[in-house]
Design an enzyme around this catalytic site. Structure first.
Site, PDB file in Angstrom:
ATOM      1  N   ARG A  77      -6.770   1.089  42.504  1.00  0.00           N
ATOM      2  CA  ARG A  77      -5.473   1.546  43.007  1.00  0.00           C
ATOM      3  C   ARG A  77      -4.509   1.648  41.826  1.00  0.00           C
ATOM      4  O   ARG A  77      -4.284   0.670  41.122  1.00  0.00           O
ATOM      5  CB  ARG A  77      -4.935   0.539  44.037  1.00  0.00           C
ATOM      6  N   HIS A 121       5.682   3.945  42.681  1.00  0.00           N
ATOM      7  CA  HIS A 121       5.748   2.511  42.364  1.00  0.00           C
ATOM      8  C   HIS A 121       6.929   2.316  41.415  1.00  0.00           C
ATOM      9  O   HIS A 121       6.773   1.890  40.272  1.00  0.00           O
ATOM     10  CB  HIS A 121       4.421   2.051  41.764  1.00  0.00           C
ATOM     11  N   GLU A 166       6.023  -1.276  48.202  1.00  0.00           N
ATOM     12  CA  GLU A 166       7.025  -2.323  48.386  1.00  0.00           C
ATOM     13  C   GLU A 166       8.463  -1.818  48.493  1.00  0.00           C
ATOM     14  O   GLU A 166       9.329  -2.164  47.664  1.00  0.00           O
ATOM     15  CB  GLU A 166       6.931  -3.346  47.241  1.00  0.00           C
ATOM     16  N   ASN A 295       0.834  -6.276  50.468  1.00  0.00           N
ATOM     17  CA  ASN A 295       0.878  -7.076  49.245  1.00  0.00           C
ATOM     18  C   ASN A 295       1.391  -8.442  49.631  1.00  0.00           C
ATOM     19  O   ASN A 295       2.446  -8.563  50.272  1.00  0.00           O
ATOM     20  CB  ASN A 295       1.854  -6.477  48.221  1.00  0.00           C
ATOM     21  N   TYR A 297       1.662 -12.595  48.109  1.00  0.00           N
ATOM     22  CA  TYR A 297       1.435 -13.558  47.027  1.00  0.00           C
ATOM     23  C   TYR A 297       1.730 -14.988  47.454  1.00  0.00           C
ATOM     24  O   TYR A 297       1.243 -15.925  46.854  1.00  0.00           O
ATOM     25  CB  TYR A 297       2.341 -13.229  45.832  1.00  0.00           C
ATOM     26  N   GLU A 359      -2.467  -5.737  47.177  1.00  0.00           N
ATOM     27  CA  GLU A 359      -2.178  -6.597  46.020  1.00  0.00           C
ATOM     28  C   GLU A 359      -2.243  -8.051  46.443  1.00  0.00           C
ATOM     29  O   GLU A 359      -1.699  -8.428  47.493  1.00  0.00           O
ATOM     30  CB  GLU A 359      -0.753  -6.375  45.473  1.00  0.00           C
TER      31      GLU A 359
HETATM   32  O1  IFM Z   1       3.836  -6.630  39.214  1.00  0.00           O
HETATM   33  C1  IFM Z   1       4.242  -6.581  40.535  1.00  0.00           C
HETATM   34  C2  IFM Z   1       3.948  -5.226  41.148  1.00  0.00           C
HETATM   35  O2  IFM Z   1       4.529  -4.195  40.437  1.00  0.00           O
HETATM   36  C3  IFM Z   1       4.453  -5.170  42.572  1.00  0.00           C
HETATM   37  N1  IFM Z   1       3.999  -6.282  43.330  1.00  0.00           N
HETATM   38  C4  IFM Z   1       4.122  -7.609  42.763  1.00  0.00           C
HETATM   39  C5  IFM Z   1       3.539  -7.622  41.364  1.00  0.00           C
HETATM   40  C6  IFM Z   1       3.606  -9.034  40.761  1.00  0.00           C
HETATM   41  O3  IFM Z   1       4.899  -9.511  40.748  1.00  0.00           O
END
Ligand code: IFM
Length: 454
Positions: A77, A121, A166, A295, A297, A359
């Site tokens: 991606r 992006h 995002e 995405n 985290y 992500e």
């Molecule tokens: O690096 C970023 C990415 O550009 C968008 N999502 C989170 C990643 C890590 O912070």
């Protein structure tokens, strides 16, 4: 010890984005993006780092595709730099820029790696920023012109498209800390988010009408499970609002063709936002997505001390670290159960959509090199936990078909510059040497066996 095996055909991938890796910021006719402008002209990025060279992927894409091949990636991606294709955002096309992505895509396909394109992006052509950026409805038309060109030119070979990466981050968050103009402008961010959703729906519409419409199109949202710091009624209300702002404000338009009523009311009271244009809702209704990219985290913990706090949404986020929890180098809590909660909730509340994790990954300290391998045990542990959560969600019936690690390689982490590292592959920015980390070997084996031992 338990062995986890993923369903056949599970799409294993890794992700990057144009500004974060390409470099060649002013080569071969590329136009200037907002991030070129921010890095060159504002003192906001750590160490005044820039993406001018980054990982020099523009010149080293062949070597990088070879790395992907050696990792066994099934899909890659990446995002396209809009100003590399349309230097002024619209109108005249830059043939050299078009060629670069032709070469990259062809190289991927020759190595049996599926290209997955993110159209946007965050590297908006600066000329569109000067006319108002995403707050301007005119930018929607330019974006549609760009998307339309992309489908026509690359759509014979690219079968998965992501309209935006995002929107929460590049609208509400960036505007609320004044990234674009040094002025906190949450209202502007909200208006931008509404326009981005309209642009998204139009981009889906023209994809369906394009000559290469036999692929799939979706959007990538950064979503977070939100938990209260206590069981008080106030804290529960805080959860509702932050979930409304960060999750439902973005999920509802693309999966329900509506905006959450509670947030519409709240944003009207606090920020006096205008009504959502009727035509936007019709567009969203008529143009559903094929898949949702997620995405994730971490998780978000929130609480309110008074009713008054509830009208200052930023105050609700609890940034204090909990002693019993582990945190990444970004200060984010490692919270894999949160991903499980998030996935099962979306499945339940949004009618079982097709999902890809577009992500997931960790910034951690990884400066030790033993016998030529960069040591990043924390990242391996993180990925193990998160993939286990993904596996559990699939076992519960969530329609999740693929997973992309962020990131293929270390890269430019926006306002943190090069100080935060997310890569499976280490980059030496002086020599551009690529070195495998332990996580890269681990991920290669996961892909090879379609699973791992936990
Ligand atoms: O690096 C970023 C990415 O550009 C968008 N999502 C989170 C990643 C890590 O912070």
């Amino acid at each position: 010890m338990k062995t986890i095996i993923f369903p056949d055909g599970f799409l294993w991938g890794a992700a990057t984005s144009s500004y974060q890796i390409e470099g060649a910021w002013n080569e071969d006719g590329k136009g200037v993006s907002v991030w070129d402008d921010i890095c060159h002209n504002k003192k906001i990025v750590k160490n005044r780092d820039t993406g001018d060279i980054a990982c020099d992927h523009y010149h080293r894409y062949k070597e990088d595709v070879q790395l992907m091949k050696d990792l066994g990636l099934k899909a890659y991606r990446f995002s396209v730099s809009w100003p590399r294709i349309f230097p002024s955002g619209k109108g005249k096309i830059n043939v050299k820029g078009v060629e670069f992505y032709d070469n990259l895509i062809n190289e991927l396909l020759a190595n049996e790696i599926e290209p997955v394109i993110t159209l946007y992006h965050w590297d908006l052509p600066v000329s569109l920023h000067t006319i108002g950026g995403w707050e301007s409805r005119d930018v929607i038309d330019s974006y549609v012109e760009y998307a339309s060109f992309m489908y026509d030119h690359y759509g014979d070979r690219v079968k998965k498209w992501i309209t935006f990466n995002e929107p929460l981050v590049f609208t509400l968050w960036f505007y609320s800390f004044g990234l674009y103009n040094y002025k906190r402008d949450i209202r502007g961010g909200l208006i931008a988010s509404i326009n981005v959703n309209a642009a998204h729906a139009k981009a889906v519409e023209i994809y369906r009408q394009s000559k290469n419409s036999d692929g799939k199109i979706g959007i990538t949202l950064n979503l977070s499970p939100i938990y209260p710091v206590s069981s008080s009624e106030l804290d529960k209300k805080a959860v509702k609002y932050i979930d409304g702002r960060d999750n439902r404000w973005f999920l509802d338009p693309v999966l329900k063709a509506s905006y959450p009523n509670d947030m519409l009311k709240l944003f009207k009271v606090i920020y006096n936002i205008p009504p959502i244009p009727k035509e936007d809702l019709i567009l969203l209704e008529n143009n559903p997505i094929d898949f949702l990219g997620i995405n994730n985290y971490s998780c978000t913990r929130v609480g309110a001390k008074s009713e008054e706090d509830l009208t200052h949404l930023e105050k609700l986020i609890n940034r204090k670290k909990l002693e019993c929890r582990e945190y990444s180098e970004m200060g984010l809590e490692v919270c894999s159960n949160g991903l499980f909660d998030l996935l099962t909730r979306i499945d339940r509340e949004y009618n079982h959509p097709l999902i890809y994790i577009t992500e997931n990954g960790m910034a951690c300290k990884d400066d030790k090199n033993i016998d030529g391998i960069v040591q990043d045990d924390d990242r391996v542990n993180y990925l193990k936990q998160y993939l286990e959560a993904v596996y559990r969600a699939i076992s519960r019936g969530v329609n999740l078909k693929g997973y992309f690690v962020w990131s293929l390689m270390d890269n430019f982490e926006w306002i943190y510059g090069y100080s935060k590292k997310f890569g499976l592959i280490h980059i030496n920015y002086d020599t551009q040497k690529r070195t495998w980390k332990r996580s890269a070997y681990w991920y290669r084996d996961v892909i090879k066996t379609n699973g791992y031992n936990i």
